[in-house]
Design an enzyme around this catalytic site. Structure first.
Site, PDB file in Angstrom:
ATOM      1  N   GLY B 258      -0.879   2.953  -9.053  1.00 17.05           N
ATOM      2  CA  GLY B 258      -0.977   2.448  -7.553  1.00 17.05           C
ATOM      3  C   GLY B 258      -0.118   3.048  -6.545  1.00 17.05           C
ATOM      4  O   GLY B 258       0.891   3.860  -6.853  1.00 17.05           O
ATOM      5  N   HIS B 259      -0.391   2.914  -5.152  1.00 16.76           N
ATOM      6  CA  HIS B 259       0.293   3.274  -4.228  1.00 16.76           C
ATOM      7  C   HIS B 259       1.926   2.600  -4.183  1.00 16.76           C
ATOM      8  O   HIS B 259       2.267   1.602  -4.780  1.00 16.76           O
ATOM      9  CB  HIS B 259      -0.319   2.740  -2.806  1.00 16.76           C
ATOM     10  CG  HIS B 259      -0.132   1.195  -2.562  1.00 16.76           C
ATOM     11  ND1 HIS B 259      -1.119   0.549  -3.328  1.00 16.76           N
ATOM     12  CD2 HIS B 259       0.539   0.238  -2.108  1.00 16.76           C
ATOM     13  CE1 HIS B 259      -1.087  -0.866  -3.019  1.00 16.76           C
ATOM     14  NE2 HIS B 259      -0.152  -0.961  -2.222  1.00 16.76           N
ATOM     15  N   ASN B 260       2.861   3.497  -3.815  1.00 16.02           N
ATOM     16  CA  ASN B 260       4.204   3.239  -3.631  1.00 16.02           C
ATOM     17  C   ASN B 260       4.902   3.280  -5.253  1.00 16.02           C
ATOM     18  O   ASN B 260       6.079   3.019  -5.114  1.00 16.02           O
ATOM     19  CB  ASN B 260       4.374   1.817  -3.136  1.00 16.02           C
ATOM     20  CG  ASN B 260       4.214   1.841  -1.565  1.00 16.02           C
ATOM     21  OD1 ASN B 260       3.966   3.057  -0.741  1.00 16.02           O
ATOM     22  ND2 ASN B 260       3.856   0.627  -1.022  1.00 16.02           N
TER      23      ASN B 260
END
Lengths: 370, 370, 370
Positions: B258-260
């Protein structure tokens, strides 16, 4: 696409009554059916839907009173889901693919494509590929050097069939399926933490900082006849021997089959199932959605695993299993019932202990974080 | 592809005996090996297989009696899996990609492609992309504007490298891998049900009907050297900062990052692992197949999680975990044992209560549906 | 891409102070921000980061002392995540797609593409497709015959939109998403093991060797406005009726939606969620990462399921659930606590029994393998 009631009944090998020359254009649910639709009402419970819809013809359960239901023609079937197969097949035009090779396809001159093939735009077919007659290959698919595919293949858009993969007749590959990616196999110079933990079940004396060295996949993938591979599913090639999928087996979307895995015949691997490297799955095995099989496991013939079962140990033939870790389905159902009562059970035991020992002891000191 | 026993032993840095000029064409399992194959029999248990097969040369365990096994030449190795790395590498021809840029590739004039690159048909390379020397980019891959990729990349068919992603040397991206899709990040105008439930652990006073507003992903993805990304795996870009994958880390098929998310160095994320937004994974972490990591979690260095573990809370460095929710592996193994006896335990407690209190009470009223 | 503080505050509809004409080029985390960046410091805890970084302007919490923080300009927001939406949108240039139809796209002459569209290289658009105005379609996407897509679509590289799929306005489809693959639906000539087991919950008298016959998918997929589909996610078409995704619903990467499924409005289906055939999901449902929904299940409006929940039975509206099988979140949290103490509980019960009955009995005979 229009068909008469007579044609459909004949294709299904079942009885029809009424105006057998009535033409229908598509199948529909009873309540949504228009006058040119064939309503699918294979159970008494759909009688109400038929009354709401406008169908003049329907597929009905075996002893239905078609005239009483206001129909002009009816087809009668015994096993509804089986009838669905024939009916939907007769109405499925399939994807539109112009015959011949699209001018923007890149087909190596050494490739052999069978008669009657349709090859879409931006398809790439590599050196020495052999594809059987009547193949339909949609846009953006790629079939790499040395791959062999049987007759009547239907390969949807963006499918990747990697080098030297061999596949039988009547393959259906849904969009984005990948057959023959490299296996996920790595080794550390010295024993890795995973190897240590597998032998000790969790204990580690020493932790070493090591990098992973790749084990290449020089085996292939061998797939039998009548196999279907779901959208964006992935099948890795073997390390030395081939990864194998047996005749008649069907894989759903986003299924992952690891390197060296052997899957038998007539299996169903439902959505998002994952099978880790070198495991062997028997014939007629059904793994429900999101099941997982650990590496180097043997799952016997005719095993059925309920959705989200996680299989860490070998499973004898014929067993029906459920849960994580997967156990017999009956056992898991009992465990699940007991689990819901577990907080209450703990209270009961605490009370009993108080009565029996005459003293209250604290029972929370052994709580464990992750 | 033919190699002598001498060449292979030299590449592995190990001892060989017998006819060192004997030529072998491929590696094979002992029982299936033909006279031109190198049989892989690194354990005593394969002696029987060697007898069945027709190999004249084999890789053997260290003190094996190669002449007694009827071989003409043998290579001796200590750590079989490590030897597999060198042997399979030497026999892996890799995908066939003609050098140069295929005339049906679309390469932006501002892109810089290093010397010796092979770029296949229907590849798209965008504005200001920089790719190091000797890149091999298979058909249908796309590399969007501003992406930077190091030397010796092997990018398989249909890989998507999105805009401004940066990647180190020796990337291997299996078919269909996606690097730099947008993060899954949404917000409601007022507090959402998820926010409420996270603070109350399940209680909700009021349910509001709200729509989701998109948080865009303007961060990138940064990937270190020697990373491999599996088939159809997906890595989202960050919201503001970059999503990061450390040097030497390997992702298997259908993994979702996922993001980050920050993944450290030398990790293994096995098939279908999912890591939710903003979590941080340390170095040398191994997550077995189908593991899940909740969002905003910290997993320490050297953690090993067994297959299908679901990680909802931070995990200290070095811990070996299992289960859902994941706990120490030893604890989970004890829990699993206890679970199978749980239905019987409930009976035992009911009997004890009967004896102790002299009365039978019904213990089923608190059963709970989903 | 440069914007003034005044422009950004106006777009967000919030208050700003200081030098409103200060120009910023991008958003950044406080500690990493340079002099041309807008630091995102919407909580007091980021004050230290601001001091480390070099930002001259920042987005701050509502009563922050911007001058005390050494800034030249500041924007003040109440609900940080909501502000993130507007800020990231204003800095998101989106993928670069030249207007018009790329000369290497294959667009059927009967297709209707709205004004202002950008269609990339190697895109394929089939017969009678209709796409609304301002569509952006990246390289390698394919949109098959009869598909209808609304205005302002953003379709990333390699997306597959299959024949006769209909989609509303403002679709975002991340790379590799597949909309309209065939459903996974098979039937055996006689009752299958799965059918037997479902009615008996595990018992089977007889095991038959049968092959699977395909049920074709002649239904479509219907998707509402403002839907986003994640990278490599897959949505199967319906058997007779359409699979439906309601307005405002967002699907994350690698999500699988089976045939005939109905998903309501404003739902979030997080990474790797799987929904089996014919299930119905209400409005505003949130399914955490790796959740699974069995087939033919009804999940009510406003249900929230924690990560990795597996839903085997219908769920009433508004319920918050967790676990496998999923139960109320509060119940699961209690169960999880109890589970960690379960091995100890078994000891306690054994001791109590010894005291009560005056004898020790063995309680391990009923252990059950998988």
């Amino acid at each position: 696409m229009g068909q008469t009631i007579r044609q459909i009944a004949a294709a299904l090998g079942v009885r029809a009554e009424g105006d057998l020359d009535l033409m229908v254009l598509r199948a529909a649910e009873p309540a949504q059916a228009g006058p040119d639709d064939l309503a699918l009402a294979m159970d008494q419970k759909y009688a109400g839907g038929l009354a709401q819809g406008k169908a003049r013809a329907a597929v009905l359960w075996e002893d239905a009173d078609w005239q009483g239901l206001g129909l002009q023609a009816a087809i009668f079937v015994g096993r509804p889901r089986l009838a669905m197969s024939g009916i939907t097949r007769s109405f499925d035009a399939g994807p539109e693919l112009a015959p011949g090779v699209h001018p923007l396809a890149v087909v190596d001159s050494s490739a052999h494509i069978g008669a009657g093939a349709a090859i879409g735009p931006f398809v790439v077919i590599g050196r020495d590929v052999r594809i059987g007659t009547r193949a339909r290959i949609a846009s953006h698919a790629s079939i790499a050097e040395g791959a062999v595919i049987g007759e009547d293949a239907l390969i949807h858009a963006g499918v990747r069939i990697c080098h030297h993969v061999t596949i039988g007749d009547r393959l259906i590959a849904q969009p984005g399926a990948i057959i023959g990616s490299d296996g996920f196999s790595f080794v550390t110079p010295e024993k890795s933490g995973v190897e240590v933990v597998r032998s000790t079940l969790g204990e580690r004396d020493e932790i070493r900082a090591q990098s992973w060295i790749r084990i290449h996949s020089v085996g292939g993938v061998e797939i039998g006849d009548d196999v279907e591979i779901g959208a964006n599913a992935t099948i890795d090639r073997g390390t030395i021997r081939a990864t194998r999928i047996g005749r008649g087996t069907k894989l759903d979307n986003l299924v992952h089959v690891g390197h060296n895995v052997q899957v038998g015949q007539d299996c169903l691997l439902c959505g998002q199932v994952g099978i880790a490297g070198s495991s062997r799955i028997g014939d007629r095995v059904v793994l429900g959605g999101q099941c997982g099989v650990s590496d180097n496991i043997i799952v016997g013939n005719d095993v059925i695993a309920g959705g989200a079962s996680k299989i860490f140990t070998n499973v004898p033939a014929g067993r029906v299993i459920l849960g994580s870790p997967a156990v017999r389905m009956e056992t898991q159902i009992e465990i699940n019932k007991a689990l819901r009562r577990l907080p209450r059970l703990m209270q009961t035991v605490a009370e009993l202990r108080k009565i029996v020992t005459g003293s209250v002891q604290k029972d929370g000191a052994d709580q464990e974080g992750t």
